[in-house]
Design a protein around this motif. Structure first.
Motif: not given
Length: 885
Positions: A629-636
């Protein structure tokens, strides 16, 4: 309920080989006993996609019992009765011994006494042994009533009074003093009227009022005045007397207290003096204090000369006493029966009994009243009859008169006896009585007569050998009252009885009539089997498996309780933890086997619960992704694959088919596919929302999007020229985002129909719809209050507080729009809310007015409201063919 209120007893915990053998024997005995029926099972929804099937052990059907009982809602091993009853004196005699002071007859065991009547012809059959003596002046007579066979005593004399004033009228004869006299013809005691007096009495101790005779009165020929007086009440208390002036002196009679109701008062005129031929101002007085308004009535005033005598008549005979007795109470008792057909017009009538002899003389008197039916007098003469010899016994009456009315007295005496019982205390003691087996003693019932001076003390004790008093025997348990009572005895194989009969009056004896003792022990074993329970057809399609068997029971030391389950084709033991998850048949039964190695105790079974799991309706949607359930971080431009899970209340998977979910995001440059694949767009914080089609169940996840590498390179090349612009822009944007938007955040938007149903809920918060039912219920309650307080809805509430947050309200023709803000509310919030409400009504007003409750009719509403929630200022969308684009 999800679980039992109390922790279930693990009623299948065994270990001893002996108990296993006992259970085998219990099963054999159980099948020999006739079946009984119990309660039907009930199903309870647990709220976690499971149901509990519960069997309780009351009365009804649904359980087959072999060799067990249903008692107070429990299955137990039954008691076998072992009762003993001694209801005849001979049974006491056969099982024990008693003192010589006791006697046994068909009526019971009692203290032995002498029942000889020393009075001859006490029932006056012949009258010959008696001497009948009339009083000295002949006013009271004694005679033998030959027809009724009893002694009769009489006195009769005419009245010696005459009416002096009927007081039916008052032709000026009586004048009021401190009061107003008047004649009342309603309710007189005699004649046609009575003299009334209305008066007021002050607070002083000498306050009085009365009626005064207007002429001189000559009462020289009378020594009594008799009058009827009626005070309607006696609060405050009143007294009455008469006064008159004799010569130059004011004289009066003694005051007599008045009570409510008519009362006849006789006044001794000698209290006015010896000379009563010239009584002046004769006054009938009423005295008292603090009577603001009172009334008293007088009637039928009479005068005359009192008849005065005190005389006795008797019958007597001489009796012979040959033996000496104790002077203690009850050693000599005289009994006589009396009746008083009449006793009127006299001061009093007393019964008189006299016994005189070598030990002394004693006279007993007691009052008699008119109309007294036959009753018995028991008189003790023990102290004056202890010595042997001749005793003179007399029975009679004493008549006292001091009145002017006619007098009539008749008293009868019969059944005279003089007994010298000479009783002494005694004890009965049984041998050790065998019960045949160790038993529990439940109750003992004693039957005996003991009252007044006679007492009886009954006692029991128990032991485990035939030698009473050995260490195995208990202390005596004592009873002094009759009837069924708890035994309170230790369980044992033998018991012993002791009864002490006592009296402090030798004429009275207690009588022991009987005893019964109820005992019991438990049977060795039995079983209870449930009828086959089948999952209802409507629910069988969602059934998964059985989960657990839980019971509520008690298992004392020396007893055992085991369980099996089956589907009608087999029986399988249940393990100690009650786990039955390997059972997946939709039909199930259970069987409990009870056993005991101690006949004094039994296991008890109160309740059995079997829990099964089923596939329930969707109650929530959860999202999964790589790294959950970790945080979701994406590049554009980055991609993440989401998997949506539709779960029921028990976390059972209902569906994860992508086509059954509706996906959306507030990333205006991003993309979300129908398979849950999200491609990041505009940098910043965004949400991805998924809803299970046909329901309002949804989930939301937050995604943080970073700027792509390409744009970063461009920005670096133009850095010298754009640095100042970016800096100013960043400062400005930060001031806008954090200074304004962060201090004013719209958390939730609720759209609620006019009848209180939730049409839609949209939010910026990352907690899906967990609180929407609570919030909508709260808001609906507030709206109901507003509607009740302003039925015509002419007023318009624009804001109020809920839980520390500001709530804005806008009314539309078909719905209410409510926005919940954290922090300061923007200045243009009211206009934005009104503009959005107008746009909603224009696009969905017809749907709101006809909405049946089907969420499918509102599918476009969620996306439409996203525009209002995600933007700080609302601008109505373009319209295409009359609908919002």
């Amino acid at each position: 309920m999800a679980m039992l209120a109390t922790r279930p007893t693990r009623a299948y915990r065994f270990g001893a080989i002996g108990l296993c053998a006992l259970l085998a024997a219990s099963l054999f005995l159980a099948f020999l006993a006739p079946p009984v029926r119990g309660d039907l099972p009930t199903e309870t929804e647990n709220g976690d996609a499971s149901r509990t099937v519960t069997w309780t052990m009351g009365t009804g059907v649904g359980l087959a019992l072999q060799g067990v009982d249903l008692e107070a809602g429990n299955v137990t091993l039954p008691w076998n009765a072992q009762n003993l009853s001694w209801d005849r004196p001979g049974q006491f005699v056969a099982n024990g011994s008693f003192d010589s002071t006791l006697a046994a007859d068909p009526a019971g065991i009692s203290l032995r006494g002498d029942s000889t009547n020393h009075v001859v012809d006490g029932d006056f059959v012949s009258g010959t042994p008696w001497t009948f003596e009339t009083s000295a002046s002949g006013n009271v007579t004694a005679a033998w009533n030959t027809s009724a066979a009893n002694a009769v005593f009489r006195h009769n004399s005419p009245k010696t009074e005459a009416q002096w004033d009927s007081l039916d009228a008052n032709p000026g004869t009586w004048a009021g003093v401190n009061g107003i006299p008047w004649t009342n013809t309603t309710g007189p005691h005699e004649g046609t009227g009575m003299l009334g007096l209305n008066f007021t009495l002050g607070p002083g101790p000498g306050s009085w009022a009365g009626v005064q005779h207007q002429t001189v009165v000559n009462w020289s020929g009378s020594d009594r005045m008799v009058i009827w007086v009626l005070p309607p009440n006696s609060s405050p208390p009143l007294t009455f007397n008469i006064t008159a002036t004799v010569g130059t002196s004011l004289r009066g009679s003694a005051a007599r207290a008045l009570v409510p109701g008519w009362q006849e008062i006789a006044v001794d005129l000698t209290e006015l003096g010896a000379s009563r031929g010239n009584l002046i101002s004769l006054t009938l007085r009423v005295m008292g204090q603090n009577v603001p308004s009172g009334t008293v009535y007088f009637d039928d005033l009479r005068t005359g000369n009192a008849k005065q005598f005190d005389e006795a008549a008797r019958v007597r005979q001489t009796v012979v006493k040959t033996n000496a007795t104790a002077p203690a109470l009850g050693s000599a008792v005289l009994r006589v029966n009396w009746s008083t057909p009449s006793a009127t017009g006299v001061v009093r009538v007393d019964g008189v009994v006299d016994v005189t002899g070598p030990s002394g003389s004693a006279v007993k008197t007691f009052p008699m009243s008119s109309g007294m039916t036959w009753r018995t007098s028991l008189l003790d003469f023990s102290a004056t009859t202890a010595l042997p010899g001749l005793y003179n016994v007399s029975v009679g009456i004493r008549v006292i008169t001091d009145n002017t009315s006619s007098s009539s007295v008749e008293v009868r005496a019969d059944d005279v006896s003089l007994l010298f019982p000479n009783r002494h205390n005694g004890t009965y003691l049984s041998s050790a009585i065998a019960m045949g087996a160790a038993s529990e003693f439940l109750r003992v019932t004693w039957a005996f007569d003991a009252s007044g001076p006679a007492t009886l003390r009954a006692a029991l004790r128990t032991g485990n050998d035939s030698s009473p008093g050995s260490p195995t025997w208990s202390p005596w348990q004592v009873w002094t009252t009759t009837g069924a009572q708890p035994a309170g005895l230790p369980p044992a194989s033998f018991f012993q009885v002791r009864v002490d009969l006592m009296t402090v009056n030798a004429s009275v004896t207690p009588v022991l009539r009987g005893m019964s003792l109820d005992a019991r022990h438990h049977s060795a074993g039995g079983s209870v089997t449930s009828a086959a329970f089948s999952i209802p057809t409507a629910e069988a399609g969602t059934f998964l498996h059985w989960r657990k068997l839980q019971v509520r029971s008690r298992i004392p030391v020396g007893t055992a309780l085991s369980f099996e389950i089956g589907d009608g084709t087999y029986w399988k033991p249940v393990t100690a933890d009650g786990n039955v998850s390997d059972a997946n048949s939709t039909t199930i039964s259970w069987r409990a086997t009870l056993g005991t190695a101690d006949g004094l105790v039994t296991p008890t079974l109160e309740r059995v619960d079997l829990v099964y799991e089923y596939l329930g309706p969707i109650v929530r949607v959860e999202l999964r992704w790589a790294g959950w359930p970790g945080r979701i971080v994406l590049p554009s431009g980055g991609v993440v694959k989401f998997t949506a899970l539709a779960l029921d209340a028990g976390s059972h998977l209902v569906s994860k088919e992508p086509s059954r979910f509706d996906w959306n995001t507030n990333d205006t440059r991003g993309q979300i596919g129908i398979d849950g694949t999200y491609k990041a767009g505009e940098p910043g914080d965004h949400i991805v929302n998924v809803r299970f089609l046909g329901t309002s169940r949804s989930a939301v996840v937050s995604v943080h999007v970073l700027a792509s590498a390409t744009w970063i390179d461009v920005l670096i090349g133009y850095a010298p020229y754009l640095l100042a612009i970016l800096t100013l822009g960043a400062v400005g944007y930060s001031g806008y985002r954090f200074g304004i938007r962060r201090t004013s955040v719209m958390d939730d938007v609720f759209l609620i129909s006019k009848d209180g149903r939730l049409l839609m809920h949209n939010t910026r918060r990352m907690r899906a719809d967990r609180d929407e039912d609570i919030l909508s219920g709260m808001l609906t309650a507030i709206l109901a209050f507003l509607k009740d307080s302003d039925p015509e809805e002419n007023g318009e509430l624009t804001r109020f507080e809920i839980g520390g947050k500001t709530t804005m309200l806008e009314r539309g023709p078909h719905a209410y729009l409510v926005a919940v803000y954290s922090g300061r509310v923007p200045r243009r919030a009211g206009k934005n809310l009104k503009r959005f409400m107008t746009s909603l009504e224009a696009n969905f007003g017809d749907v709101f007015a006809k909405w049946s409750g089907d969420r499918e009719d509102l599918q476009d509403l969620k996306a439409f409201t996203g525009r209002f929630v995600s933007r700080f200022r609302f601008r109505p969308p373009r319209r295409i063919n009359g609908r919002a684009a």
